[in-house]
Write a protein that holds these residues in place. Structure first.
Motif, short mmCIF file in Angstrom:
data_model
loop_
_atom_site.label_atom_id
_atom_site.label_comp_id
_atom_site.label_asym_id
_atom_site.label_seq_id
_atom_site.Cartn_x
_atom_site.Cartn_y
_atom_site.Cartn_z
N ILE A 63 0.86 -1.18 0.00
CA ILE A 63 0.00 0.00 0.00
C ILE A 63 0.89 1.23 0.00
CG2 ILE A 63 -1.79 1.26 1.24
CD1 ILE A 63 -2.67 -1.38 2.44
N TYR A 64 0.76 2.02 -1.04
CA TYR A 64 1.55 3.25 -1.13
C TYR A 64 0.63 4.44 -0.85
CZ TYR A 64 5.24 6.45 -2.43
OH TYR A 64 6.22 7.43 -2.38
N ASP A 65 0.92 5.17 0.22
CA ASP A 65 0.12 6.32 0.63
C ASP A 65 0.72 7.56 -0.03
OD1 ASP A 65 -1.32 8.29 1.83
OD2 ASP A 65 -0.90 7.70 3.90
N TYR A 66 0.06 8.02 -1.10
CA TYR A 66 0.58 9.16 -1.85
C TYR A 66 0.57 10.45 -1.04
CZ TYR A 66 -0.53 5.88 -5.61
OH TYR A 66 -0.61 4.77 -6.39
N GLY A 67 -0.31 10.52 -0.06
CA GLY A 67 -0.42 11.74 0.73
C GLY A 67 0.15 11.61 2.12
N ALA A 68 1.04 10.65 2.35
CA ALA A 68 1.59 10.42 3.68
C ALA A 68 2.39 11.64 4.15
CB ALA A 68 2.50 9.19 3.68
N PRO A 69 2.23 12.04 5.43
CA PRO A 69 3.01 13.18 5.95
C PRO A 69 4.50 12.83 5.98
CG PRO A 69 1.81 12.06 7.71
CD PRO A 69 1.32 11.48 6.43
N GLN A 70 5.33 13.87 6.06
CA GLN A 70 6.77 13.68 5.97
C GLN A 70 7.33 12.81 7.10
OE1 GLN A 70 8.90 14.59 3.51
NE2 GLN A 70 7.08 15.22 2.37
N ASP A 71 6.66 12.79 8.25
CA ASP A 71 7.17 12.01 9.38
C ASP A 71 6.60 10.59 9.42
OD1 ASP A 71 4.58 12.77 9.90
OD2 ASP A 71 4.95 13.33 12.01
N ALA A 72 5.91 10.18 8.35
CA ALA A 72 5.32 8.83 8.31
C ALA A 72 5.78 8.11 7.04
CB ALA A 72 3.80 8.92 8.34
N PRO A 73 6.12 6.82 7.16
CA PRO A 73 6.54 6.08 5.97
C PRO A 73 5.36 5.90 5.01
CG PRO A 73 6.31 4.60 7.85
CD PRO A 73 6.17 5.99 8.38
N PRO A 74 5.57 6.10 3.71
CA PRO A 74 4.47 6.00 2.75
C PRO A 74 4.13 4.57 2.35
CG PRO A 74 6.48 6.60 1.63
CD PRO A 74 6.81 6.56 3.09
N VAL A 75 5.03 3.62 2.66
CA VAL A 75 4.84 2.24 2.20
C VAL A 75 4.47 1.33 3.37
CG1 VAL A 75 5.93 0.24 1.13
CG2 VAL A 75 6.45 2.53 0.30
N THR A 76 3.41 0.56 3.20
CA THR A 76 3.01 -0.46 4.16
C THR A 76 2.80 -1.76 3.41
OG1 THR A 76 1.85 1.19 5.51
CG2 THR A 76 1.34 -1.13 5.92
N VAL A 77 3.36 -2.84 3.93
CA VAL A 77 3.16 -4.17 3.34
C VAL A 77 2.36 -5.00 4.33
CG1 VAL A 77 4.26 -6.26 2.45
CG2 VAL A 77 5.33 -4.02 2.06
N GLY A 89 10.01 -3.66 7.87
CA GLY A 89 10.83 -2.71 8.59
C GLY A 89 10.30 -1.29 8.41
N ASP A 90 11.20 -0.33 8.51
CA ASP A 90 10.82 1.08 8.33
C ASP A 90 11.12 1.46 6.89
OD1 ASP A 90 10.28 3.73 8.51
OD2 ASP A 90 12.17 4.26 9.50
N ASN A 91 10.14 1.30 6.03
CA ASN A 91 10.34 1.65 4.63
C ASN A 91 9.99 3.11 4.41
OD1 ASN A 91 10.50 1.81 1.83
ND2 ASN A 91 9.78 -0.29 1.58
N SER A 92 11.00 3.95 4.51
CA SER A 92 10.78 5.39 4.42
C SER A 92 11.03 5.93 3.02
CB SER A 92 11.69 6.11 5.43
OG SER A 92 13.04 5.78 5.18
N GLN A 93 11.22 5.06 2.03
CA GLN A 93 11.40 5.55 0.67
C GLN A 93 10.18 6.35 0.24
OE1 GLN A 93 12.74 1.73 -1.21
NE2 GLN A 93 14.03 3.10 -2.38
#
Length: 375
Positions: A63-77, A89-93
């Motif tokens: 799940i790629y959150d296009y509108g994720a805030p800067q302090d939150a990772p946009p990718v969730t598996v 892990g912490d996918n902050s890409q």
């Protein structure tokens, strides 16, 4: 002595079997243990075996959150029960200004982003965090723009070469990128359609299967499939469902259904027909059912829907079983990268590398960085 040799071979096979079943995150760390393990994990044969093992495991969704805030990772598996995967892990890409996100194919995604009013195309492996930027491409007949252009991403099954197809419905030309060539090749095609009708009605729920990419389109109320064969690097026209069958131009979806290309056709009264392509141009109406929430993705014989309160719901079309996933993410009701929301993608993590040749040597500093970062 023979017993000792057999014991050593057994232990080596056992270690290899254990490694094959580990997540990519662990394998990237174990490359730094010794040169032997590094060579094994980087071996293309091991990559293929690991990918095959990954395909046998329960489904995952990226799940790629296009509108994720800067302090939150946009990718969730997450797994198919909605529980986040512990291997991510912490996918902050983070990729800004995403216009197109296609995949996954063997764990890889295609990205198109807007950079300085232009387009930057890349390939991305979320598990290894590798990103490969594609060289700029131009087409003689039209420049890159947003009008009538379409991408496809897939694998040439014969050469195992990952490719990207880019074409305009309004032109008799297209261009294809090959990872092995690391360049775009422009070619003309003879696909016969009226671009004005097709451009308005091409459905963006296109799909990839077994070396070909598919688009569903209509021309003068006649439905057909346009596919691109990544091996032959050519377009093919495929006849759609019967001419007398009405398909809603604005709401039908092209999907994968049990390893077959299929069409979800939305009818009145929240009714859906599923048409499955048995052979090119041969269609069978597989099932009709009632729908109740927006459909995000189809995998195997199940649909992933999103409820009004952003909960994910799995519905098996064959068994009619419904399962509420243990996951909620604001914005899942919108899947357009340009207006925010989140995209949901069927996903199998892999070690497939997209590095250019000459960039695959073991780097001790890189290993230490990955170990500190938890990779």
């Amino acid at each position: 002595m023979a017993t000792s040799d057999n014991s050593g071979a057994f232990l080596e096979d056992l270690a290899n079997e254990i490694l094959l079943n580990l997540p990519v995150k662990s394998l990237l760390r174990f490359k730094c243990v010794c040169k032997k393990w590094c060579a094994l994990i980087e071996d293309p044969k091991f990559t293929i075996e690991h990918l095959n093992c990954s395909k046998k495991k329960p489904p995952q969704f990226l799940i790629y959150d296009y509108g994720a805030p800067q302090d939150a990772p946009p990718v969730t598996v997450i797994f198919d029960n909605g529980i986040p995967s512990p291997s991510q892990g912490d996918n902050s890409q983070r990729f800004g200004a995403i216009k197109t996100l296609l995949g996954s194919v063997d764990g890889l995604f295609f990205l198109e982003r807007e950079i300085d009013k232009g387009s930057l195309c890349s390939l991305w492996n979320p598990a290894t965090r590798e990103v490969r930027h594609l060289p700029a491409a131009t087409i003689e007949f039209q420049p890159f723009d947003d009008s009538g252009r379409h991408f496809g991403f897939g694998l040439d099954p014969m050469t195992k070469d990952y490719k990207v197809i880019y074409h305009y419905l309004r032109d008799e030309c297209a261009t294809v990128y090959s990872c092995s060539r690391d360049s775009w090749k422009i070619f003309k095609h003879d696909v016969n359609y009226n671009y004005r009708d097709c451009e308005r009605n091409v459905l963006y729920n296109n799909t990839y299967l077994n070396g070909s990419y598919y688009w569903l389109l209509t021309e003068d109320r006649t439905w057909k499939i346009i596919s691109f064969d990544f091996g032959k690097e050519m377009f093919v026209e495929i006849k759609g469902p019967p001419d007398d069958y009405y398909i809603d131009v604005w709401s039908a979806n092209l999907i994968l259904f049990d390893d077959s290309v299929a069409i979800l056709n939305f009818l009145e009264g929240r009714v859906i027909d599923v048409w499955v392509m048995i052979h090119p141009g041969v269609w069978n109406k597989f099932v009709t059912f009632n729908w109740f929430e927006p459909i995000e993705i189809c995998y195997e014989s199940s649909l992933i829907l999103v409820t009004k309160d952003s909960r994910l719901l799995s519905y098996n079309v064959k068994t009619k079983n419904t399962k509420l996933l243990e996951f909620r993410l604001p914005g899942t009701s919108s899947t357009d990268p340009e207006i925010g929301g989140s995209g949901i993608y069927y996903y199998k993590e892999s070690l497939v590398t997209i590095k250019r040749q000459g960039n695959c040597k073991l780097d001790l500093n890189d290993c230490l960085t990955k170990m500190v970062a938890g990779y």
